[in-house]
Design a protein around this motif. Structure first.
Motif: not given
Length: 356
Positions: A136-147
């Motif tokens: 999963l890649f993308g800007p910080p704070g967008c929920g990668k760990t959460f999902i």
């Protein structure tokens, strides 16, 4: 080596009326199960408050450990399937049901991971299995760990977070050994999800390493070896990064990280849902959630949570009875997005490589 969370209750902990724990049988993301001296089983909810349980469905007791109170229930019989059913029905929001927005990403994970596991015979007929790994890649704070935590809940998998700081060792070969032991533990507790946040620190580009970094090359090679065929051993490896351009190319080859998925800032609908979520337990009046979402384009999940909290703080400071649209808009306009233009451009450049 990453250790599974220690039992909350020690062996011999008295629950009530002389009934004590014998040992912990199961450790999942949100519950521990203990065998009791009266031949029953205690299900202890970890990180879930009593208000978030459907109390009508089960007899809920409180277990006090020091200054902490945990909700729990006692079962006369226990199995892994009954535990999954209990957690799914006893909690108001569990797994993907507690994820606001992220509809495209949830659909990908349902189709590529959840469905093949829940209907394994159908997928096996076509020789289709779960991905070996997901990036999963993308800007910080967008929920990668959460999902990914919610994916583990949805599946009932053990969740192990592999941090470079945890496996790092001052000794030669020490980190390499720790990586191997972590995957060994994941296989022993399979099915498992091994999650590596900021994976670029674990597996940086080898062509950028100096001649004095042979130990790092050894660590990367060990990780690649452990990653190979992990899915066939019921271990799903998921990496997350804000800086995909720094990851070694060997990691993202097919057969290793089979899915490369961009996790974008929340879209308009998702931002509406996030404002509703973060303001739901606060005094509010006549809010236009669509307008709030429109004003917060390219804001992260963390940004919206911060805005909601700051608006509540502003309302208290101004001695208001509720949080108004005016207060929220004022906070939005003075709070820039935490996602920089450079971060968006870096990730958008990598989007062409994604495999969904």
């Amino acid at each position: 080596m990453i250790q599974l969370r220690k039992p909350v209750l020690y062996n011999g902990f008295e629950i009530k009326d002389g009934v004590k724990t014998i040992n912990r049988l199961v450790h999942e993301l949100s519950v521990d199960v203990y065998r009791l001296t009266n031949n029953n089983y205690l299900v202890l909810f970890i990180g879930i408050e009593i208000k978030d349980l459907r109390i009508a469905n089960y007899d809920i007791i409180e277990v006090n450990v020091g200054d902490m109170t945990y909700p729990a229930t006692i079962l006369s019989k226990f199995s892994k399937s009954s535990l999954n059913k209990l957690v799914a029905t006893a909690t108001k929001k569990y797994g993907f049901s507690s994820v606001e927005g992220m509809h495209d990403l949830k659909e990908i994970l349902i189709n590529d991971v959840i469905n093949p596991l829940r209907d394994s015979k159908k997928y096996a007929k076509f020789k289709v299995s779960i991905p070996n790994g997901i990036l999963l890649f993308g800007p910080p704070g967008c929920g990668k760990t959460f999902i990914i935590r919610k994916l583990a809940e949805e599946l009932g998998y053990n969740f192990m977070e592999l941090k470079h700081s945890d496996v790092g060792s001052p000794y030669i070969h020490g980190t390499t050994i720790s990586i191997g032991e972590t995957f060994k533990e994941a296989r022993a507790n399979a099915p498992s999800i091994v999650f590596i946040d900021e994976i670029e620190g674990m597996v940086p580009k080898r062509d950028r390493l100096t001649s004095n970094s042979e130990y790092k090359r050894e660590e990367i090679n060990e990780f690649l070896m452990q990653l190979n065929d992990a899915g066939k051993q019921s271990v799903l490896v998921v990496g997350a990064t804000n800086r995909p351009n720094l990851i070694d190319e060997a990691i993202i080859r097919t057969g290793r990280m089979d899915r490369l998925i961009y996790v974008s800032p929340p879209d308009l609908k998702a931002r509406e849902e996030l404002f509703k979520k973060f303001l739901s337990d606060r005094p509010i009046h006549n809010l236009d959630y669509h307008k709030l979402a429109w004003f917060s384009s390219n804001y992260s999940c963390a940004d919206i949570e911060y805005i909601s909290t700051e608006a509540a703080r502003e309302a208290v400071k101004s001695d208001l009875d509720f949080i108004s649209q005016e207060v929220l808009e004022k906070v939005i306009f003075k709070t820039p997005s935490s996602i920089s233009k450079e971060e968006l451009e870096q990730n958008e450049h990598f989007i062409g490589k994604q495999r969904r």
